[in-house]
Design a protein around this motif. Structure first.
Motif, short mmCIF file in Angstrom:
data_model
loop_
_atom_site.label_atom_id
_atom_site.label_comp_id
_atom_site.label_asym_id
_atom_site.label_seq_id
_atom_site.Cartn_x
_atom_site.Cartn_y
_atom_site.Cartn_z
N ALA A 164 -2.05 -6.93 9.44
CA ALA A 164 -2.59 -7.93 8.52
C ALA A 164 -3.70 -7.32 7.66
O ALA A 164 -3.79 -7.59 6.46
CB ALA A 164 -3.11 -9.14 9.31
N GLU A 165 -4.52 -6.50 8.28
CA GLU A 165 -5.62 -5.90 7.52
C GLU A 165 -5.08 -4.95 6.45
O GLU A 165 -5.56 -4.94 5.32
CB GLU A 165 -6.56 -5.15 8.48
CG GLU A 165 -7.79 -4.63 7.77
CD GLU A 165 -8.85 -4.10 8.74
OE1 GLU A 165 -8.72 -4.34 9.96
OE2 GLU A 165 -9.80 -3.45 8.26
N VAL A 166 -4.09 -4.20 6.80
CA VAL A 166 -3.51 -3.26 5.82
C VAL A 166 -2.75 -4.03 4.74
O VAL A 166 -2.84 -3.70 3.55
CB VAL A 166 -2.59 -2.24 6.53
CG1 VAL A 166 -1.94 -1.30 5.52
CG2 VAL A 166 -3.39 -1.46 7.56
N TYR A 167 -2.05 -5.04 5.15
CA TYR A 167 -1.28 -5.83 4.17
C TYR A 167 -2.21 -6.42 3.11
O TYR A 167 -1.91 -6.41 1.91
CB TYR A 167 -0.54 -6.95 4.90
CG TYR A 167 0.45 -7.71 4.03
CD1 TYR A 167 1.75 -7.25 3.86
CD2 TYR A 167 0.07 -8.88 3.38
CE1 TYR A 167 2.66 -7.92 3.07
CE2 TYR A 167 0.97 -9.56 2.57
CZ TYR A 167 2.27 -9.09 2.42
OH TYR A 167 3.17 -9.76 1.62
N ALA A 168 -3.35 -6.89 3.57
CA ALA A 168 -4.31 -7.51 2.64
C ALA A 168 -4.82 -6.50 1.61
O ALA A 168 -5.24 -6.89 0.51
CB ALA A 168 -5.49 -8.09 3.43
N ARG A 169 -4.79 -5.26 1.96
CA ARG A 169 -5.30 -4.21 1.08
C ARG A 169 -4.29 -3.80 0.01
O ARG A 169 -4.63 -3.14 -0.97
CB ARG A 169 -5.70 -3.01 1.95
CG ARG A 169 -5.95 -1.68 1.26
CD ARG A 169 -7.18 -1.68 0.38
NE ARG A 169 -7.33 -0.38 -0.30
CZ ARG A 169 -6.66 -0.05 -1.40
NH1 ARG A 169 -5.82 -0.89 -1.95
NH2 ARG A 169 -6.88 1.14 -1.95
N LEU A 170 -3.03 -4.13 0.20
CA LEU A 170 -1.97 -3.68 -0.73
C LEU A 170 -2.17 -4.25 -2.13
O LEU A 170 -2.58 -5.41 -2.28
CB LEU A 170 -0.59 -4.12 -0.22
CG LEU A 170 -0.06 -3.48 1.06
CD1 LEU A 170 1.26 -4.14 1.46
CD2 LEU A 170 0.13 -1.97 0.88
N GLY A 171 -1.87 -3.45 -3.13
CA GLY A 171 -1.89 -3.94 -4.50
C GLY A 171 -0.68 -4.80 -4.81
O GLY A 171 0.25 -4.89 -3.99
N ASP A 172 -0.68 -5.40 -5.95
CA ASP A 172 0.40 -6.34 -6.31
C ASP A 172 1.78 -5.68 -6.29
O ASP A 172 2.77 -6.32 -5.94
CB ASP A 172 0.15 -6.92 -7.71
CG ASP A 172 -0.98 -7.92 -7.68
OD1 ASP A 172 -1.38 -8.33 -6.58
OD2 ASP A 172 -1.48 -8.27 -8.77
#
Lengths: 386, 386, 386, 386
Positions: C164-172
């Protein structure tokens, strides 16, 4: 309450459902060896199941298979069961034995066959209403034998459609248990081959749709207890079909092939809070060469012994070792429980509820085996009718 | 002779035996779906087999299964076959369907049952004498379902004794082909589970005892072509039961599941000098949902195509690459042959011996399928009788 | 546009990403056999990858593995790649080689280790920003070697948190590709062992989380093309890691072990509309004893040939046969395509975009193999650093 | 002598050899996690092995791996071992780590490499002469990674030639133990993949050539105890390499993955008269994440407990049930023994020979683990050197 009595209390609150078809004849594609004394009617199957419950004290319900257990009046059958001291449990649908189903039931390319199959599933819910059953268990033999035979994706669509219609028919307290199986009788692609497929369908259907784990239905090397832990975490474990196997889907007595695996499964059940009424603990096995009733009694005992061992795991010590990264220590905590001889403990638990400390000896002494051989003469023995 | 015509010549000299039972009904333990037009007698099975030979030109013999193909006069049956343009091939013994065989046939703990089973095997040799068959194929379903059920080592002793008695009865030009199978219908331990066991018994019996490789009878991951290479090297490869499978013993059409594997097997056959009359190339498969005769025709074609590709391997280039340790080069030589579309080549070879370039189209055009549906009405369709 | 030119056009629009690590040394736990000429730096790996693209015309991007391909300036590395005619593709995170990760990375019982691992994953997104990469591929070696070693369910919780933490960091325009693997290097329970587990996590994360299918990461007997069809249907197939294996995870050249399986997979890709830029076609393999660059060229060709065969399937004829329940007819449509020798067709397609009709011959003729052996002397060869 | 004391006496006469390499670092192709305190020399490995023997009382010998345990003076090493209270056991040859062996050792297409490999094997016999070892254990990683890479049959010929030369060199009291392994590190075809291949070679060599069963080296679903029963019957079981695995060749602690299987194996050993000095009971495992010495102690204990359970099987009751065809009764006799908690019995047996009732607790209390971490600083830790 001492630790031991807590274990015994947990043990006796766990019930194990036996399958009506395990009391009938079964075999392989090579041969069905008929056994003397085998039931000829659903009522006689219930009689045998009642003996299993009498001796073990923890097998109060019997699963039906429709149409193998077709009767005119299901309420009357339920009443008959109650008279024998047991109840009707899960209703198992069977949409794999009509000639129409040669290329599938709910996933058949022919809409008329799909309609027929769905109608059967809806009929099963009617039966549940009559018997007071909570669970409808769905196993589909649907699949294809050759690459290209049918469209894998289209079959998923047909399956989803059928499941949705049946789901909509369920009563408030009724559930749909969706079973998966890697292969057999489909040889190339099974339409619900793994827990992921069953889970994906259940998610879309709603909370009354739950996954059933049949311990014999996995690819070699699959870690079944991992699946159990995951499904419990996701609140999608509806229950178990217990049996065991060495190779393919052999339907041997639960715990016979790998007692350590059964223990690990029960450990994850307990760890995940699954030792409750929401988890249906069912046997799904058949006894081709061994006498059926004692084989079922032994299977019930095997599940209980695995549960007892799992209950004995020192949760605090285990958690501490896991926290510390003590690989050998954590493993040792688990193995200590597994290596314990729980038979005396389970016997005592059984006695505490008025069942037999040694159910197999009690069954043998009861004369039931001889009686059914003598009484059940003539008529047609129950079987799979393959 | 050009390379291509050498391939065609080799191709047309390879004969593929079809099994009488593949023309009858078959299925799984869940259901046998009967098909219209299925033979009701050994004679009708031979008719169907003759159609396969008519169109393919390379299936001149038919294997019998006793007692499935029991007749009063085997010499007459052989004569009947000759009239249809085919011959009786291998005699397959069946000691797995009498009630007596529940716990085994030649390995049964009961000497009376063993005696009965051996007598059946000896009867099969009598039949061979009558039909002029060269090979007796022995597959035993014998084994145990549960650990402890019987003594694994004692069963080997009983097996050895039975085999020795049958071996002694063989004529000078007769052979015993011993088949192995990892599992099914035995669930725990099969008495001849692998090539090693079959080989060990054959070694003790003598040169007329040979191992049969059934392509569906191995554990997952087994390298079958390695076994073929080894048995040829040791002069103990009696022949093949071809079929294919994705999971367990599924008995799909040869080459259907892994055509590359079939090619590799045929490559080792050729490499080891096994493309001779001493290697019995047999189909052993069944067709549960697909029409039977075209399924067998397709299987014969699949074996031929695999053989053709294997014949196309550039042996000199391969040997050179292997000598030089050129991993990719050697693999490429093999793959070049596999990637070739050999269908035109095989069609031409077929035409050259007066068979049909496209056997399946010819069969469809022949009207046979419609005719047997119309003619074979009433009576009892042949099947496994499980 | 003719059918053939449509196939060629589809073929040349499919791109296949090659992995930087396949150009370096690799081996088994028993031995890494170093090869002369192996790259010593990420830049040299890109050089080799550029040669693969030069000859095949369809391998324009290279996947990186961090930290194996750690450089100071990723933008500069991307620029360097562009200069060579290729681009940086997927970023692969590696959280399995620090001593801290002995008991896991994102699922480690120790929160400090989990933090470190997540930080590495976030760093990888930074790298993606610098290189312009779209995809972050996550494969975790996390798991346990012994029953009881850690809490299976708790590990899922830790995994979900990290993802979840990494997913939140992803760009559009960035995606997370979650890879599953049944076993190795974990021996008892892997934390993402199957597609179902990956799918369950992706569902919760959101549409930018997609499942990656590594063809070598399944239990024996798993039907991979079924998984492909299902994931495409659910819009959760992010891409492939192609390779092949006979037993466990062997990382042989794609298509080397079972070309028919690769064809069936590509058929489902096309059937499910997956032959688009949204599906990442990546190789993930290593070459322990064969020369690396030609092995990758051959693998690219194998994927192309499987795609070409799948494109040749007569969709109308197949659908008609499926509708009619014509098992053999439907299978025959598929097999016709598979049995076609598509090498000339693919060669022509390659030529049409200015690549080499025979990429392996062109590579051999280029002298590159000799040149790197001569030039890449001294320094430390790239490898897995196990 | 009571039954229990007979069991104890049998238990303490069984010795279990530990492998020198299990005391060093090991890992997977992904990572070797080094552990503090790991030996740096063969002498230090012997020290650790001596601790295992000290606490368990049944591990008096240590297997060497050449060249991992290469020393200048093997007689001195043996003397050193004796000083520590242990002896040198089996000599394991290692012909898989020189660059020359990339394409095989004794089966390499290059005669010069074969010669080098054979010379190493002969050197190992020299070492046996110096150490007084009885057994030479041969495991070959030889095989091919791709179909076509080399000639399967020719490799068998080269293997036979090499084995014959080494066999001829053996002294009167020396044996050659030939180990088989399905796969890894060879990915396509292993030159000695199964017991049948090892058996066939041993038969030709003579009575001093015996098969070694490594419990981790089989295809999924293989019934290992059947192989044990068969080899004992044929007098070709040289010994065991014990370890356990869930998937491929994982080399976990013996008995860790399937304690019931280990029990069944030991039952067949006893049944076949194999609990004698002629059967070498060896561990062959490695400890990647768990501390090594306690993991070996635990493994020794696991083998002992399985043996104890197997010794408790009521042979008369079992034989009677088998004779009567009492499937459930016979299985129950076996399960009664397996379900018994033998830990007290084994502890007592251990005490009776002056070893520790609880070897793991004794080891922990000994301070050895802390001492080696403190003492073994600097130098190069032993490992596989892959």
């Amino acid at each position: 309450m001492t630790a031991v009595s807590a274990v015994q209390s947990a043990l006796t609150s766990q019930t194990i459902e036996t399958p009506s078809w395990a009391y009938g004849n079964s075999g392989t594609r090579f041969k069905v060896f008929a056994q003397a004394g085998v039931p000829r009617t659903p009522e006689e199957k219930l009689q045998d199941a009642a003996r299993v419950h009498l001796h073990t004290g923890v097998a109060p319900t019997v699963a039906l298979h429709i149409p193998w257990d077709r009767v005119d009046d299901y309420a009357a059958l339920a009443e008959h069961a109650r008279g024998l001291g047991v109840g009707i449990g899960t209703i198992n649908s069977n949409v794999f034995q009509d000639d129409d189903y040669k290329l599938g039931s709910v996933t058949n390319p022919d809409p008329a066959v799909r309609r027929k199959a769905v109608r059967h599933l809806l009929d099963c819910v009617d039966i549940m209403d009559a018997t007071g059953s909570r669970d409808l268990k769905l196993w589909f033999s649907d699949g294809t034998n050759y690459p290209g035979q049918d469209d894998l994706s289209a079959r998923q669509g047909r399956l989803a459609e059928a499941l949705a219609e049946v789901y909509a028919r369920l009563g408030d307290d009724q559930r749909m248990l969706l079973e998966y199986k890697l292969f057999e009788p489909a040889f190339y692609a099974t339409d619900v081959p793994d827990w992921g497929t069953a889970y994906a369908h259940c998610l879309k259907l709603g909370p009354k749709a739950q996954v059933v784990v049949d311990t014999g239905h996995h690819a070699p090397g699959t870690n079944i207890e991992f699946i159990v832990a995951l499904l419990l975490r996701e609140r999608r474990l509806g229950g178990f079909d217990f049996n065991s196997r060495f190779y393919a889907d052999d339907d041997l007595m639960a715990g016979a092939a790998d007692p350590f695996q059964l223990f690990r499964i029960m450990y994850e059940v307990i760890r995940g809070g699954g030792l409750t009424a929401d988890t249906a603990f069912m046997l799904d096995q058949c006894h081709n060469i061994e006498p059926k009733i004692p084989a079922i009694i032994r299977s019930v005992m095997n599940v209980q012994e695995a549960t007892a061992k799992a209950l004995l795991v020192d949760a605090d010590a285990l958690a501490a070792a896991q926290r510390e990264g003590d690989v050998l220590g954590a493993n040792a905590v688990l193995m200590d429980a597994f290596n314990t001889d729980v038979r005396p403990l389970v016997a005592e638990a059984r006695s505490s509820i008025g069942a037999d400390a040694d159910p197999l000896a009690a069954y043998r002494a009861s004369g039931w085996a001889e009686r059914i051989v003598k009484d059940r003469v003539g008529g047609e023995q129950a079987g799979w009718g393959a």
